[in-house]
Design an enzyme around this catalytic site. Structure first.
Site, PDB file in Angstrom:
ATOM      1  N   CYS A 191      -3.945   3.401  13.959  1.00 51.10           N
ATOM      2  CA  CYS A 191      -4.556   4.041  12.775  1.00 51.10           C
ATOM      3  C   CYS A 191      -5.963   3.577  12.468  1.00 51.10           C
ATOM      4  O   CYS A 191      -6.584   4.067  11.529  1.00 51.10           O
ATOM      5  CB  CYS A 191      -3.648   3.810  11.573  1.00 51.10           C
ATOM      6  SG  CYS A 191      -1.926   4.086  11.995  1.00 51.10           S
ATOM      7  N   HIS A 194      -6.953   2.590   2.884  1.00 52.36           N
ATOM      8  CA  HIS A 194      -6.025   2.976   3.954  1.00 52.36           C
ATOM      9  C   HIS A 194      -4.851   3.697   3.283  1.00 52.36           C
ATOM     10  O   HIS A 194      -4.460   4.757   3.729  1.00 52.36           O
ATOM     11  CB  HIS A 194      -5.587   1.745   4.743  1.00 52.36           C
ATOM     12  CG  HIS A 194      -4.756   2.071   5.935  1.00 52.36           C
ATOM     13  ND1 HIS A 194      -5.156   2.983   6.882  1.00 52.36           N
ATOM     14  CD2 HIS A 194      -3.533   1.628   6.325  1.00 52.36           C
ATOM     15  CE1 HIS A 194      -4.211   3.093   7.804  1.00 52.36           C
ATOM     16  NE2 HIS A 194      -3.220   2.292   7.495  1.00 52.36           N
ATOM     17  N   GLU A 249      -2.799  -4.055   0.595  1.00 49.24           N
ATOM     18  CA  GLU A 249      -4.203  -3.619   0.546  1.00 49.24           C
ATOM     19  C   GLU A 249      -4.796  -3.899  -0.844  1.00 49.24           C
ATOM     20  O   GLU A 249      -5.948  -4.320  -0.961  1.00 49.24           O
ATOM     21  CB  GLU A 249      -4.310  -2.128   0.891  1.00 49.24           C
ATOM     22  CG  GLU A 249      -5.768  -1.676   0.984  1.00 49.24           C
ATOM     23  CD  GLU A 249      -5.932  -0.258   1.513  1.00 49.24           C
ATOM     24  OE1 GLU A 249      -4.918   0.443   1.693  1.00 49.24           O
ATOM     25  OE2 GLU A 249      -7.094   0.147   1.745  1.00 49.24           O
ATOM     26  N   LYS A 265      -5.035  10.230   1.927  1.00 49.70           N
ATOM     27  CA  LYS A 265      -3.852  10.549   2.754  1.00 49.70           C
ATOM     28  C   LYS A 265      -2.829  11.310   1.929  1.00 49.70           C
ATOM     29  O   LYS A 265      -1.964  11.991   2.469  1.00 49.70           O
ATOM     30  CB  LYS A 265      -3.238   9.278   3.328  1.00 49.70           C
ATOM     31  CG  LYS A 265      -4.092   8.646   4.440  1.00 49.70           C
ATOM     32  CD  LYS A 265      -3.416   7.434   5.043  1.00 49.70           C
ATOM     33  CE  LYS A 265      -4.209   6.864   6.208  1.00 49.70           C
ATOM     34  NZ  LYS A 265      -5.402   6.095   5.781  1.00 49.70           N
ATOM     35  N   PHE A 323      -1.089  -0.470  12.599  1.00 49.77           N
ATOM     36  CA  PHE A 323       0.011  -1.209  13.223  1.00 49.77           C
ATOM     37  C   PHE A 323      -0.568  -2.176  14.252  1.00 49.77           C
ATOM     38  O   PHE A 323      -1.596  -1.899  14.871  1.00 49.77           O
ATOM     39  CB  PHE A 323       0.963  -0.236  13.934  1.00 49.77           C
ATOM     40  CG  PHE A 323       1.997   0.384  13.015  1.00 49.77           C
ATOM     41  CD1 PHE A 323       2.004   0.164  11.651  1.00 49.77           C
ATOM     42  CD2 PHE A 323       2.982   1.207  13.557  1.00 49.77           C
ATOM     43  CE1 PHE A 323       2.967   0.734  10.822  1.00 49.77           C
ATOM     44  CE2 PHE A 323       3.951   1.790  12.738  1.00 49.77           C
ATOM     45  CZ  PHE A 323       3.946   1.560  11.376  1.00 49.77           C
TER      46      PHE A 323
END
Lengths: 416, 91
Positions: free
Chosen positions: A167, A300, A311, A332, A396
């Site tokens: 990502c 993120h 985060e 997102k 990841f």
């Protein structure tokens, strides 16, 4: 690295769940449009979840000029090349002049590559047998295929590479492309990311129970995972003096970036958030900026229980008390998590925020988690005159990248 | 099966599988249309489907020299004729 040049962005192109092009994407971000819906690209009846940020009704022949064959191009190749044509056209570089080809390169972040086509090959193989299966479906399985097709279609001769750091790949591609120009190894770069939807990726995230069965709800106390999406996002990067000399429009500047790793876990972030903290700090250092210079953070923000709280902690650690006065949003929630494309797509979000003067919202966040105590812009998009935007991509494997974009004012500046 | 039937089918395969519309009869397919070795192998699969029977290794070897549309049609015509007239030993 000697930073004797300023690197600016002069063209944007995208295909994603809420934008068939950049103009549509900008409008959708401002309106808080949700692109997460029932998937019809493949049968999801056997999966636990059925939704995602799929690009609906994508017709490659309508997005890719007829002079380019789409034969043996994967969905990823088609999406990324369509976005490339849009970005070059936007940069007033399409058709690409001959003189650009020798020193122009391409850096792409990717993930699933041609897996969707490979899956289709195996479906055919199981139904009809090996002798009746079109093995050419496998020819684009490798993730580097999209950059290969972009380069070969445009006859580029400069550097070409593909990042596969999950990502964060798209974000890292942007930083690397900037470095290549700064180092004089390319005079202009196409940089970005591409991620197609496919059954294997969808199954993997389901198996990890990382996917919300409805829509993802970043920073909400009831959040239950991410929504998978697909996208292509391509940016044209060049030195400021080159852009000015050719009278290009300028979206903004890459001020710096940072890349770090957690060395902690295959899928979980380091709970102390040290990788994320160091990533943001490295980007600030590379940019020569202080924490007080950041006006907006494109998080993120995957909406997994562990990412959002980690985060948030990382942002608090880096920005101290000021963390509470910096708007932070996760787009997102609208375009879903586009994995290998995410960092580049959210780079486009950052540049649109800078040029159009707004902060895109975090949609679907109704009641923030008490452990997520920042300003997540949950009420809808906000008008704001932004000067510096920081975009996080934490992947990841503990692959962390942060890119910092700056507003450009002067000849050619784009105003939304 | 007439030669016209074969030609129609081959043109359909070219459009459907290789994105090549109305290829000319006598031009080198690789030079004119970028028809490559992967396409060639998949063309053999399509021919097998069209004929409803598998090609022997010997027949596949015979295809190695094919360069033009006309040669493809000749090749299929030859294969079809062979299948209509079974070899002596099978009678």
């Amino acid at each position: 690295m000697k930073k004797n040049k300023r690197i600016v962005i002069t063209g944007l192109g995208t295909k994603n769940a809420i934008g068939g092009d950049v103009a549509q994407f900008a409008a959708a971000l401002r309106q808080g449009v949700c692109g997460i819906s029932e998937i019809d690209l493949f049968d999801t009846s056997e999966f636990r979840t059925h939704k995602g940020g799929q690009i609906k009704n994508f017709d490659p022949r309508r997005s890719i000029p007829g002079e380019f064959s789409i034969k043996r191009m994967s969905r990823a190749d088609q999406l990324s090349f369509a976005a490339t044509v849009e970005a070059l056209t936007d940069a007033d570089l399409y058709p690409l002049p001959e003189s650009y080809k020798e020193n122009m390169g391409v850096a792409i972040g990717g993930g699933s590559g041609g897996l969707f086509e490979a899956e289709n090959f195996y479906v055919e193989l199981l139904k009809k047998g090996l002798d009746r299966s079109r093995f050419s479906r496998l020819s684009t399985i490798y993730c580097a295929s999209s950059a290969d097709r972009i380069a070969s279609n445009l006859e580029l001769l400069g550097p070409k590479t593909t990042f596969m750091t999950a990502c964060s790949a798209g974000a890292t591609a942007l930083g690397y492309a900037r470095d290549l120009i700064l180092n004089g190894q390319a005079s202009i770069m196409l940089a970005g990311g591409v991620e197609p939807m496919c059954r294997i990726t969808y199954a993997a995230f389901n198996a990890l129970k990382s996917v919300d069965d409805d829509v993802c709800r970043p920073f909400d106390k009831t959040r239950a995972g991410l929504s998978l999406g697909e996208a292509a996002a391509i940016l044209v990067l060049e030195p400021l003096e080159g852009a000015l000399a050719r009278g290009a429009k300028i979206y903004g500047e890459i001020l710096g970036y940072g890349v770090t790793c957690d060395s902690f876990h295959m899928t979980a972030p380091d709970e102390k958030a040290s990788g994320a903290v160091r990533s943001m700090q490295a980007a600030l250092k590379d940019s020569g900026l202080a924490a007080s210079d950041i006006d907006y953070i494109n998080a993120h923000g995957t909406a997994t229980p562990v990412n959002d709280v980690t985060e948030t902690k990382a942002i608090r650690d880096v920005f101290g008390k000021r963390a509470y006065s910096i708007p932070v949003s996760s787009t997102k929630s609208m375009h879903a998590h586009t994995l290998g494309a995410a960092g580049a797509l959210e780079g486009i979000v950052s540049l649109l925020a800078l040029t159009h003067g707004f902060i895109p919202p975090t949609i679907h966040c109704v009641t923030p988690d008490p452990d997520c105590d920042l300003d997540y812009v949950i009420e809808g998009s906000r008008k704001a005159d932004l000067r510096v935007v920081l975009s996080n991509s934490f992947a990841f494997g503990g692959n962390n990248t942060t890119v910092i974009f700056g507003k450009y004012e002067g000849q050619g500046a784009v105003h939304g | 099966m007439t030669r016209q039937d074969i030609e129609r089918e081959v043109r359909d395969i070219f459009l459907r599988a290789f994105e090549i519309e109305n290829p000319e009869m006598d031009v080198n397919l690789r030079e004119a249309y970028g028809f490559d070795s992967i396409d060639a192998i998949e063309l053999l699969l399509e021919i097998e489907k069209f004929l409803g029977s598998e090609l022997t290794q010997e027949e596949k070897k015979q295809a190695m020299d094919i360069r033009t549309m006309k040669q493809i049609i000749d090749y299929i015509e030859m294969l079809a004729a062979k299948r209509k007239t079974p070899p002596e030993k099978n009678k």
